[in-house]
Structures are given as structure tokens and as C-alpha cells.
Write a protein that holds these residues in place. Sequence first.
Motif, short mmCIF file in Angstrom:
data_model
loop_
_atom_site.label_atom_id
_atom_site.label_comp_id
_atom_site.label_asym_id
_atom_site.label_seq_id
_atom_site.Cartn_x
_atom_site.Cartn_y
_atom_site.Cartn_z
N THR A 1 0.86 -5.63 7.22
CA THR A 1 1.61 -6.29 5.98
C THR A 1 2.74 -5.70 5.53
O THR A 1 3.91 -6.38 5.78
N SER A 2 2.88 -4.23 5.62
CA SER A 2 4.36 -3.69 5.30
C SER A 2 5.38 -3.73 6.62
O SER A 2 6.43 -3.98 6.22
N MET A 3 4.70 -3.79 7.83
CA MET A 3 5.54 -4.09 9.00
C MET A 3 5.95 -5.71 8.99
O MET A 3 7.34 -5.72 9.53
N CYS A 4 5.44 -6.48 8.64
CA CYS A 4 5.58 -7.70 8.87
C CYS A 4 6.30 -8.62 7.74
O CYS A 4 6.74 -9.89 7.69
N THR A 5 6.78 -8.00 6.66
CA THR A 5 7.42 -8.51 5.41
C THR A 5 8.50 -7.63 5.20
O THR A 5 8.62 -6.42 5.29
N ARG A 6 9.58 -8.10 4.50
CA ARG A 6 10.74 -7.46 3.78
C ARG A 6 10.63 -7.45 2.39
O ARG A 6 11.53 -6.54 1.99
N LYS A 7 9.90 -8.28 1.73
CA LYS A 7 9.84 -7.88 0.32
C LYS A 7 8.28 -7.80 0.04
O LYS A 7 7.35 -8.03 0.83
N HIS A 8 8.32 -6.52 -0.88
CA HIS A 8 6.96 -6.15 -1.26
C HIS A 8 6.77 -6.04 -2.64
O HIS A 8 7.70 -5.74 -3.51
N THR A 9 5.56 -6.44 -3.00
CA THR A 9 4.95 -6.15 -4.57
C THR A 9 3.96 -5.38 -4.83
O THR A 9 3.01 -5.75 -3.97
N PHE A 10 3.91 -4.35 -5.35
CA PHE A 10 2.83 -3.41 -5.82
C PHE A 10 2.47 -3.41 -7.14
O PHE A 10 3.21 -3.54 -8.02
N PHE A 11 1.22 -3.50 -7.46
CA PHE A 11 0.65 -3.43 -8.60
C PHE A 11 -0.19 -1.96 -8.36
O PHE A 11 -1.54 -1.89 -8.20
N LEU A 12 -0.04 -0.94 -8.96
CA LEU A 12 -0.49 0.48 -8.69
C LEU A 12 -1.10 1.05 -9.93
O LEU A 12 -0.29 1.09 -11.05
N ASN A 13 -2.11 1.85 -9.81
CA ASN A 13 -2.40 2.71 -10.82
C ASN A 13 -2.06 4.09 -10.31
O ASN A 13 -1.61 4.41 -9.36
N GLU A 14 -1.85 4.98 -11.38
CA GLU A 14 -1.37 6.48 -10.79
C GLU A 14 -2.22 7.05 -9.91
O GLU A 14 -3.34 6.78 -9.78
N ASN A 15 -1.52 7.79 -9.01
CA ASN A 15 -2.35 8.44 -7.97
C ASN A 15 -3.08 7.63 -6.93
O ASN A 15 -4.29 8.19 -6.44
N ASP A 16 -2.67 6.38 -6.66
CA ASP A 16 -3.55 5.66 -5.68
C ASP A 16 -3.20 6.27 -4.11
O ASP A 16 -2.36 6.29 -3.72
#
Length: 163
Positions: free
Chosen positions: A125-140
Motif C-alpha cells: 500500500t505504501s509503495m503504490c500510493t503517493r498520498k497517505h492518511t494515518f489514524f494512529l494511536n500512540e506507539n502503534d
Amino acid sequence: MNKIKLIGIKTEGSMRLWYGPETKIGVFASRDFDANDYRLEQWAAETGRFHQCLVGTFHSDAERRILDIALANGAFAVWLHGCDLPRVYRGEVAKAMESGRLLSLSCFHRRHHNEATARYCIHLTSMCTRKHTFFLNENDSLLEPVYRKIAWRCNAELFYGDR
């Protein structure tokens, strides 16, 4: 995504989404990110209204909620599975599959995903896209290293969960 060829991968749905010119947005959400967080719902609904193409594993509850909301609002999606393809699609996913707004793919022949197959799909996923959206909790431990690696070279949007 045009530079990554799909060889030996099982697919269902519209291959146009893999090779098409649409801007693809990689979606990543922590397993313990609140799936009912209003920011997640607003982001997914807006993305759908703009008919964006989302790419991700859509495994966590939050990622599945994003997928359902975005598809209900008109988005397109490429779903990378860390296991076999589903036998049955339900709800908004089934509607999107029928209308050509979903591509489901897998290169694994196993009943359930594991950490290794999940990491592979996240990396793809990270290789084939140029835009990214992350919904993270601390220390994932799974997603935070991915965010740190690609945030400096790509357009990455970050939403932190409750601490």
C-alpha cells in the motif's frame, strides 16, 4: 500504481482501479483506533463525496468503517488482502463490487492473515500510493514505523487517537 505489475495475484472487481489515472490514497488505521471517532467518519465521507480511490488492507475496525463510509458516499477502493479473497461481499462493499468501484486482490493462499502478510500488504500500500492518511494511536508497533518512513517523502496526513 502503474509501475507495479500484478503477476500471480488473485483479483476480483475492476482492474481499471489498479492501472487507472486516479489519485490513490493509502489508508492506515491502528487496530485500537476508535472506529466511531468523528474525524474518521468526516474524513471518509468527504473522501467518498470527492470520489477518491482508497487503497489499504481494511482489516482493523477503523479501516473497515472508513471503507464502508467512503464507499457509501461514492468512493472507489483497492482492497489488499493478507489472506484468501472473501467468498461473499456484504453491504456497501457488495454494492461497490457490483458497480465497478472496488478491486479486491490477494497473493496469499491462507484462511487468515498473520503479521507477516499484514506487513506485506501495508508495505505494498505504501509503495503504490503517493498520498497517505494515518489514524494512529500512540506507539502503534505496526503502523508508526511506516508513517515515520514515508511521511518525509510523501503527502501524509495524520490523525492521532485519544491518549
